[in-house]
Motif scaffolding. Structure first.
Motif, short mmCIF file in Angstrom:
data_model
loop_
_atom_site.label_atom_id
_atom_site.label_comp_id
_atom_site.label_asym_id
_atom_site.label_seq_id
_atom_site.Cartn_x
_atom_site.Cartn_y
_atom_site.Cartn_z
N VAL A 183 1.37 -0.29 -8.80
CA VAL A 183 1.61 0.43 -7.54
C VAL A 183 0.78 -0.18 -6.42
N LEU A 184 -0.49 -0.50 -6.73
CA LEU A 184 -1.35 -1.09 -5.70
C LEU A 184 -0.88 -2.51 -5.35
N VAL A 221 1.81 -1.96 -2.96
CA VAL A 221 1.25 -1.58 -1.65
C VAL A 221 0.73 -2.83 -0.93
N LEU A 258 3.62 -4.76 0.40
CA LEU A 258 4.19 -4.04 1.55
C LEU A 258 3.35 -4.29 2.80
#
Lengths: 45, 303
Positions: B49-50, B53, B56
């Motif tokens: 997930v990180l 991120v 992104l």
């Protein structure tokens, strides 16, 4: 006259699109911060 | 000249697509891909997930600097066919909206990167945006034919940012990845500039073919290619990557060199177009090899 009405409806359509995009972006940010928090609390770096 | 970009009729009504166009999505894909390669090649673990991120933030940060670039360059964009349909020169958007959009996303992407992933990566992202906006766009682009050489550093940072998102620091491998993109940028852009020289001259951007002539540009393309290709093999030579990366990279590099030499010898627009198109594929494939090597060979090296 008809052209003016078309222009106005086009402007409204674009404004509506921008508002929806802003809503999606804000909701996305809320979800993003929530997920980051959960991952960090879970010890994921 | 700058005011030429502002349309006579009042009332701007940009669509969502116009705001997306400000982010230069096509450039973004290369930036995200090289950033991903840095993330995967870095030793250590990052939560998926990180990692998402971080990518992104790299994408949004790169897009934001593109938006600020379009705000600043709206006058010259209006004079080139390649760029005249962008939201600002086409008169669909108020310049201050583009600037506000770019600044907000810049600050937002750096903040989220810092809070969510790593402040080292956030610092590098901020440096990248500042370099692209202040050093390339505002300072160099209109003043020197070395504009894209030095400005290319901004496009070279993403693999380093991806690496720092995992490790929190920068070592030799991300510096090499940075150097590869840095030395790839001049032959890539000069190949484009060779057949777009007329457009750059029209708007007063001192691209190398405009200032030094096409012959010198072709010579510089060959020189930079001769530096680039051995550099792409450095990770293999230094034991930072295996033959999974090195052998195909050598073949791809030879093709790139052949393309550069063809530009120098044939002296045609077709040769320049061919090199420009191949250069994009070349960088994608090189970084795909970095990823493949990291996934297949790095575990056996204990990384």
């Amino acid at each position: 006259m008809a052209d003016e009405r078309n222009d106005a409806s086009d402007v409204h359509k674009k404004r509506r699109g921008r508002n929806i995009a802003m809503l999606v972006a804000l909701a996305g940010l809320v979800v993003l911060f929530y997920v980051i928090t959960i991952v960090k609390l879970g010890g994921g770096n | 000249m700058r005011e030429a970009a502002v349309p006579g009729a009042g009332g701007f009504s940009p669509s969502v697509a116009d705001f997306i166009a400000l982010l230069k999505p096509r450039v973004m894909s290369l930036v995200v891909f090289t950033g991903l390669a840095g993330l995967i090649a870095a030793p250590g673990h990052i939560h998926p997930v990180l990692a998402g991120v971080a990518l992104l933030c790299i994408a949004i940060g790169a897009g934001a600097s593109g938006a600020i670039n379009m705000w600043y360059d709206r006058d010259i964009d209006a004079g080139m066919t390649r760029t005249q349909d962008r939201p600002l020169p086409a008169g669909r958007m108020d310049p201050s909206s583009a600037l506000g959009f770019g600044v907000t996303l810049s600050v937002g992407s750096v903040t989220v990167m810092g809070l969510g992933v790593h402040w080292a990566a956030a610092g590098l992202l901020a440096l990248t945006i500042a370099f692209y906006v202040f050093v390339y766009t505002m300072w160099l682009k209109r003043r020197t034919p070395q504009n894209i050489v030095i400005g290319g550093a901004a496009g070279a940072f993403p693999p380093m940012i991806g690496w720092a998102a995992v490790t929190g620091d920068v070592s030799l491998m991300p510096v090499l990845l940075f150097a590869i993109v840095f030395f790839w940028t001049p032959p890539h852009f000069w190949a484009l500039a060779l057949y777009k020289a007329g457009e750059y001259a029209k708007v007063g951007v001192p691209m190398l073919p405009v200032v030094a002539g096409k012959a010198e540009t072709r010579r510089q393309i060959v020189i930079y290619s001769l530096i680039l290709v051995p550099l792409t093999l450095a990770p293999w030579a230094l034991g930072l990557a295996s033959a999974i990366y090195g052998a195909p990279a050598a073949v791809l590099g030879l093709v790139f060199l052949a393309g550069a030499l063809r530009v120098a010898v044939a002296k045609t627009d077709a040769a320049a177009k061919g090199l420009f198109a191949y250069s994009i594929l070349y960088l994608f494939l090189l970084f795909a090899l970095v990823i493949a090597d990291a996934l297949l060979a790095a575990p056996s090296r204990g990384l």
